[in-house]
Design an enzyme around this catalytic site. Structure first.
Site, short mmCIF file in Angstrom:
data_model
loop_
_atom_site.label_atom_id
_atom_site.label_comp_id
_atom_site.label_asym_id
_atom_site.label_seq_id
_atom_site.Cartn_x
_atom_site.Cartn_y
_atom_site.Cartn_z
N ILE A 23 -10.77 -5.08 23.25
CA ILE A 23 -9.90 -6.15 22.79
C ILE A 23 -8.43 -5.76 22.73
CG2 ILE A 23 -9.50 -7.87 20.98
CD1 ILE A 23 -12.45 -7.54 20.20
N GLY A 59 -7.59 -8.51 13.87
CA GLY A 59 -6.93 -7.21 13.75
C GLY A 59 -6.53 -6.65 15.10
N ASP A 60 -7.45 -6.73 16.07
CA ASP A 60 -7.14 -6.26 17.43
C ASP A 60 -6.04 -7.08 18.06
OD1 ASP A 60 -9.32 -4.17 18.13
OD2 ASP A 60 -10.47 -5.81 17.27
N SER A 61 -6.11 -8.40 17.87
CA SER A 61 -5.14 -9.28 18.53
C SER A 61 -3.74 -9.11 17.95
CB SER A 61 -5.60 -10.73 18.39
OG SER A 61 -6.85 -10.91 19.02
N ALA A 107 -2.31 -5.96 19.25
CA ALA A 107 -1.86 -6.15 20.63
C ALA A 107 -0.49 -6.82 20.68
CB ALA A 107 -2.88 -6.97 21.42
#
Length: 403
Positions: free
Chosen positions: A24, A174-176, A179
């Site tokens: 992700i 959280g991943d987004s 990023a």
């Protein structure tokens, strides 16, 4: 799908990106770069590629998420455990502007692809490194997915209702968010290099810090007052009224009437002129002090109306409100359609399907979808040929297990 021939060059056209990583955070960062014109070469293991290819709903064996997450990218299969495979990566990095990686700290170093080694090949390189805890500190070697970052960064503690356990947001936020910070940092590093001169640098994003950076006034409120923000459900603590309410026909509508004038308009829509002009409710502090009274009144009013009637009344009163949209609502909504947030594309077998539109909207050089997530290794031969490998060399690399 965008019509490239009729569009001006995208703002990141000419940037070369090498993506090393899976799932992700890293792939989402490079997806954003690819949507705005960067040439992204995604390195995948020959043994199945990115696990995201098999996540969630599959169509003909491939994740629908994959087709969106990897749009506009080129897939090149490389065995990073093979020395000749790592040589391919070095050749790509030597001509790249950006490397994106989201391995656990130390993995790139073990592969002989450390920042020191790659920047020696390409002093102008910007390297985006996304990990659970960052490249330094006592936790750096621990595995850390988005769920861990959301928990440590403070998001999960404050999400949900006070009488229930913390809950997940509903997406891998959280991943987004990590990023997004990563792309922001990468573009700043490029800006510094291009305008102020000098070499590239590392952009180090920790998932927990990406979430922590979004935590509004959490830190100063604790430091000054010893206040620990807790879960408060759908209300905004200290800001009243802002909440989600259930209509007579069982739908949910969010109403944000925390501005002084907006609150007065809402009260008049309810037929409560007395509260619209009540000096004790004229500002947020007064309303928040009588929060239970205010919410009980709004709850009762909303419960007596169907969703469509409620929304019409709120629109007429110029009170910010929205139904709580499902994806089915989005597909039928004129605002989503007018801004091309639901776009048509075509799967490899020719089947039409919908993909999300591009954010943000640039007036002169908009992003777009040129192609969907590619097949595993679809661009391997083309990219290697461009790097100078002939057909015989490519066949030998394949035979050796390097690609």
């Amino acid at each position: 799908m965008s019509a490239a021939a009729s569009c001006p060059p995208k703002p990141l056209a000419g940037l070369k990106v090498v993506e090393l990583g899976t799932l992700i955070a890293g792939p989402f960062a490079s997806r954003l770069l690819a949507e705005f014109g960067a040439e992204v070469v995604k390195i995948e293991s020959p043994d199945g590629g990115d696990p995201l290819r098999k996540w969630r709903k599959l169509y003909e064996g491939t994740s629908l998420w994959w087709f969106v997450q990897s749009r506009n990218k080129q897939s090149v299969t490389v065995n990073l455990k093979h020395p000749q495979g790592r040589d391919i990566v070095r050749k790509l990095v030597a001509e790249a502007d950006i490397v994106v990686e989201n391995f656990r700290p130390g993995v790139m170093e073990k592969l002989g692809l450390s920042w020191e080694e790659l920047s020696a090949l390409n002093p102008g390189l910007v390297m985006l490194r996304l990990s659970g805890f960052g490249q330094t500190g006592p936790y750096k070697d621990q595995p850390g997915f988005g769920a861990v970052g959301e928990s440590m960064g403070g998001l999960r503690y404050i999400t949900g209702f006070a009488d229930r356990p913390p809950v997940r947001t509903g997406i891998s936020i959280g991943d987004s968010i990590a990023a997004l910070w990563g792309v922001f940092g990468t573009l700043m590093a490029l800006r510094h290099k291009e305008v102020q001169g000098g070499n590239g640098q590392v952009v180090d994003v920790a998932l927990y810090e990406a979430i922590f950076a979004m935590m509004e006034s959490l830190v100063p409120e604790f430091d000054v007052f010893g206040f620990v923000r807790e879960r408060t459900g759908n209300i905004m603590p200290g800001i009243t009224p802002s909440n989600t309410h259930k209509t007579r026909d069982g739908k949910f509508v969010t109403i944000g009437a925390n501005g002084d004038a907006i609150f007065q308009r809402l009260m008049r829509a309810l037929g409560r002129e007395d509260l619209a002009t009540d000096p004790g409710l004229a500002d947020n502090a007064g309303r928040d002090g009588r929060r239970d009274e205010v919410y009980a009144l709004i709850d009762a009013w909303v419960a007596g109306l169907d969703e469509a009637e409620l929304l019409a009344k709120l629109e007429a009163a110029e009170v910010p409100a929205s139904r709580v949209y499902s994806v089915a609502d989005m597909f039928a909504d004129p605002q989503f359609l007018a801004r091309e947030m639901i776009q048509s594309a075509r799967l490899p077998d020719g089947k039409d399907f919908k993909v999300p539109g591009i954010v943000p909207k640039l007036s002169a050089t908009p992003g777009g979808t040129e192609w969907l997530g590619p097949g595993l290794g679809e661009h391997t031969e083309a990219v290697l040929t461009r790097l100078g490998y002939d057909a015989e060399a490519i066949a030998a690399l394949r035979e050796a297990g390097a690609i």
